[in-house]
Design a protein around this motif. Structure first.
Motif, PDB file in Angstrom:
ATOM      1  N   VAL A  81      -4.745   2.902  -3.983  1.00  0.00           N
ATOM      2  CA  VAL A  81      -4.107   2.432  -2.740  1.00  0.00           C
ATOM      3  C   VAL A  81      -5.104   2.502  -1.581  1.00  0.00           C
ATOM      4  O   VAL A  81      -5.168   1.593  -0.743  1.00  0.00           O
ATOM      5  N   GLU A 130      -7.492  -0.424  -1.597  1.00  0.00           N
ATOM      6  CA  GLU A 130      -6.860  -1.688  -1.216  1.00  0.00           C
ATOM      7  C   GLU A 130      -6.517  -1.696   0.280  1.00  0.00           C
ATOM      8  O   GLU A 130      -6.761  -2.689   0.981  1.00  0.00           O
ATOM      9  N   LYS A 131      -5.969  -0.569   0.752  1.00  0.00           N
ATOM     10  CA  LYS A 131      -5.509  -0.500   2.147  1.00  0.00           C
ATOM     11  C   LYS A 131      -6.683  -0.474   3.130  1.00  0.00           C
ATOM     12  O   LYS A 131      -6.682  -1.185   4.134  1.00  0.00           O
ATOM     13  N   PHE A 133       0.816  -1.222   0.000  1.00  0.00           N
ATOM     14  CA  PHE A 133       0.000   0.000   0.000  1.00  0.00           C
ATOM     15  C   PHE A 133       0.853   1.278   0.000  1.00  0.00           C
ATOM     16  O   PHE A 133       0.616   2.188   0.787  1.00  0.00           O
ATOM     17  N   LEU A 134       1.876   1.327  -0.805  1.00  0.00           N
ATOM     18  CA  LEU A 134       2.729   2.510  -0.806  1.00  0.00           C
ATOM     19  C   LEU A 134       2.137   3.583  -1.704  1.00  0.00           C
ATOM     20  O   LEU A 134       1.864   3.342  -2.883  1.00  0.00           O
ATOM     21  N   THR A 135       1.939   4.750  -1.132  1.00  0.00           N
ATOM     22  CA  THR A 135       1.302   5.825  -1.890  1.00  0.00           C
ATOM     23  C   THR A 135       2.337   6.543  -2.750  1.00  0.00           C
ATOM     24  O   THR A 135       3.493   6.676  -2.353  1.00  0.00           O
ATOM     25  N   PRO A 136       1.925   7.003  -3.922  1.00  0.00           N
ATOM     26  CA  PRO A 136       2.906   7.535  -4.884  1.00  0.00           C
ATOM     27  C   PRO A 136       3.463   8.922  -4.550  1.00  0.00           C
ATOM     28  O   PRO A 136       4.615   9.194  -4.857  1.00  0.00           O
ATOM     29  N   THR A 137       2.668   9.779  -3.897  1.00  0.00           N
ATOM     30  CA  THR A 137       3.088  11.176  -3.781  1.00  0.00           C
ATOM     31  C   THR A 137       4.408  11.332  -3.028  1.00  0.00           C
ATOM     32  O   THR A 137       5.335  11.979  -3.518  1.00  0.00           O
ATOM     33  N   SER A 138       4.485  10.735  -1.839  1.00  0.00           N
ATOM     34  CA  SER A 138       5.719  10.909  -1.070  1.00  0.00           C
ATOM     35  C   SER A 138       6.894  10.212  -1.747  1.00  0.00           C
ATOM     36  O   SER A 138       8.044  10.638  -1.609  1.00  0.00           O
ATOM     37  N   ILE A 186      -2.119  11.265 -10.450  1.00  0.00           N
ATOM     38  CA  ILE A 186      -1.439  10.837  -9.208  1.00  0.00           C
ATOM     39  C   ILE A 186      -2.489  10.564  -8.129  1.00  0.00           C
ATOM     40  O   ILE A 186      -2.379   9.611  -7.362  1.00  0.00           O
ATOM     41  N   ILE A 229       7.300   9.960  -5.104  1.00  0.00           N
ATOM     42  CA  ILE A 229       7.692  10.848  -6.208  1.00  0.00           C
ATOM     43  C   ILE A 229       8.493  12.033  -5.671  1.00  0.00           C
ATOM     44  O   ILE A 229       9.466  12.478  -6.273  1.00  0.00           O
ATOM     45  N   LEU A 246      -3.924   7.138  -8.474  1.00  0.00           N
ATOM     46  CA  LEU A 246      -3.087   6.108  -7.851  1.00  0.00           C
ATOM     47  C   LEU A 246      -3.314   6.062  -6.341  1.00  0.00           C
ATOM     48  O   LEU A 246      -3.387   5.002  -5.728  1.00  0.00           O
ATOM     49  N   GLU A 247      -3.430   7.262  -5.746  1.00  0.00           N
ATOM     50  CA  GLU A 247      -3.672   7.333  -4.291  1.00  0.00           C
ATOM     51  C   GLU A 247      -5.014   6.674  -3.948  1.00  0.00           C
ATOM     52  O   GLU A 247      -5.132   5.999  -2.928  1.00  0.00           O
TER      53      GLU A 247
END
Lengths: 351, 85
Positions: free
Chosen positions: B49, B52-53, A105-110, B42, A112, B45-46
């Motif tokens: 996640v 799923e989380k 569950f790793l979010t992209p913003t941090s 972006i 990037i 994508l969040e």
């Protein structure tokens, strides 16, 4: 090599964002941590972009915008950044998520935004600027490395207008880790601040310059030299390097009207003290880290300070360590080191 | 369903750092992307996640995304449907 400073933008622990005032209301830093006085970012960044930005990205983009505006430059010919830590808050956020979520569950913003060059890249995206863009990550000489690149670019193409920046943020996690290494001053109860701090106060800041090879009476000052060296074995080596640096720039120590020292308190350390009573004994001495704190790119704050001193020809008492400024300021030497690792000299002169 | 929609709004605000918004500011039927909240790729994508989380739902077909993430309501419908299964 000469690089004229035509614009400034500075976010620091002091009230430095407004270029029309200069250290009028000095804030005494509270050990062990000094955070920046942050402007209203919404005046500079659209809310849709702002929400995704961490602190240092907000500070960097806003200080750069202020600097561009101050110089009247819309699109710089190069964006050159120095940073020791980059977006360390986002890096911490990402790594914490990796641990807490067991690598899921790793979010992209941090992710990037956890790279060091994010600030330079973000400025370029916002300006739609496809020009030369480089970020130097060289610990305590990150800003100096960016300055050296900028000056070499200008030496080759004097008409360039380079957006040069030095920036770092302090986070609680990074502070805790480095505090264990004994770097920072201890906490003091309110009202019991010592006159002379025992160790460095951790700081942060974002300082930007527009520099160019084209002289203009409106310019603040000019960078005339920069040099770095690593772990000198003695103060004799530092003295020799200083004299050589001045000689290369056609000066002697007698031509230096003020030396700005990167010492963290009025007591200094043994290296600064040996030099103060040695080669610098006849030179007016000042310091700056009691204003901005200690961080990898604090020398950018020193350069901002020197540029203002040369333009305004007034040295506030809070900057001076000895004597009074009695003659016009022509040349200011900045000498910075922290824990005798990376040393740097920067020379700024009046226009 | 109303409870899920309110929870989802709060989670979206937190995940996307929509710091100026309150749950009541988000219309459950308005588009999240484009003219609505103005979210971008972006953010998409969040949101994947987040699904799923927080709900254990993995979006199997990327083509579904446009429909699933159209609004808070469509997201809630998708969660309801897939959590039941």
């Amino acid at each position: 090599m000469e690089a004229y400073i035509s614009g400034l933008g500075n976010i620091s622990a002091q009230e430095t964002f407004d270029n029309s005032v200069f250290l009028e209301n000095i804030k005494k830093l509270n050990p062990p941590l000094a955070f920046c006085i942050e402007p209203n970012y919404k005046e500079f960044i659209q809310p849709i972009q702002l929400r995704r930005m961490g602190r240092i990205l907000r500070m960097g983009v806003t200080a750069a915008a202020k600097c561009l505006n101050d110089a009247g430059v819309e699109i710089p010919d190069a964006i050159i950044t120095g940073t020791g830590l980059g977006l360390v808050q986002d890096t911490e956020k990402f790594l914490t998520a990796v641990i807490e979520n067991e690598e899921k569950f790793l979010t992209p913003t941090s992710f990037i935004q956890s790279t060091h060059n994010t600030v330079g890249a973000h400025i370029a995206v916002m300006l739609k600027c496809n020009n030369y863009n480089f970020t130097y990550v060289h610990s305590n000489i990150s800003f100096e490395s960016a300055l050296l690149d900028s000056m070499m670019q200008i030496d080759e193409y004097p008409g360039l207008k380079v957006l040069l920046g030095g920036l770092d943020e302090m986070t609680e996690t990074y502070f805790k880790i480095t505090d264990k290494a004994g770097l920072w001053n201890k906490y003091y109860p309110e009202g019991q601040l010592p006159q002379i701090p025992e160790k460095a106060i951790a700081g942060e800041g974002a300082t930007y310059f527009i520099i160019t090879g084209v002289s203009n009476p409106e310019n603040y000052a000019k960078f005339t030299g920069v040099s770095t060296f690593y772990k000198p074995k003695s103060t004799e080596v530092i003295t020799s390097n200083m004299l050589k640096f001045l000689s290369i720039n056609g000066l002697t120590i007698n031509d230096i009207d003020l030396v700005l020292l990167g010492q963290n308190d009025t007591a200094g350390d043994s290296i600064y003290n040996a030099m103060k009573s040695g080669i610098l004994v006849g030179t007016n001495q000042g310091y700056y880290k009691h204003l901005c704190g200690e961080y990898y790119t604090s020398s950018a704050f020193a350069a901002w300070l020197a540029a203002n001193l040369l333009k305004r020809q007034v040295v506030p008492d809070t900057v001076l360590l000895n004597g009074k400024q009695t003659k016009p300021l022509k040349n200011i030497l900045i000498w910075n080191h922290f824990r005798n690792i990376n040393h740097s000299f920067m020379l700024l002169s009046a226009c | 369903m109303a409870e899920l929609i309110e929870k989802l709004k709060a989670e979206i605000i937190e995940a996307l750092n929509l710091e100026d918004l309150e749950p009541d500011d988000i219309d459950k039927d308005s588009p999240l992307f484009g003219d609505g909240l103005g979210l971008d790729s972006i953010d998409a994508l969040e949101l994947i996640v987040l699904l799923e989380k927080n709900y254990g739902i993995k979006l199997q077909d990327p083509k579904e995304g446009k429909k699933v993430f159209f609004s808070v309501q469509t997201m809630a419908d998708y969660i309801n449907e897939h959590q039941k299964n």
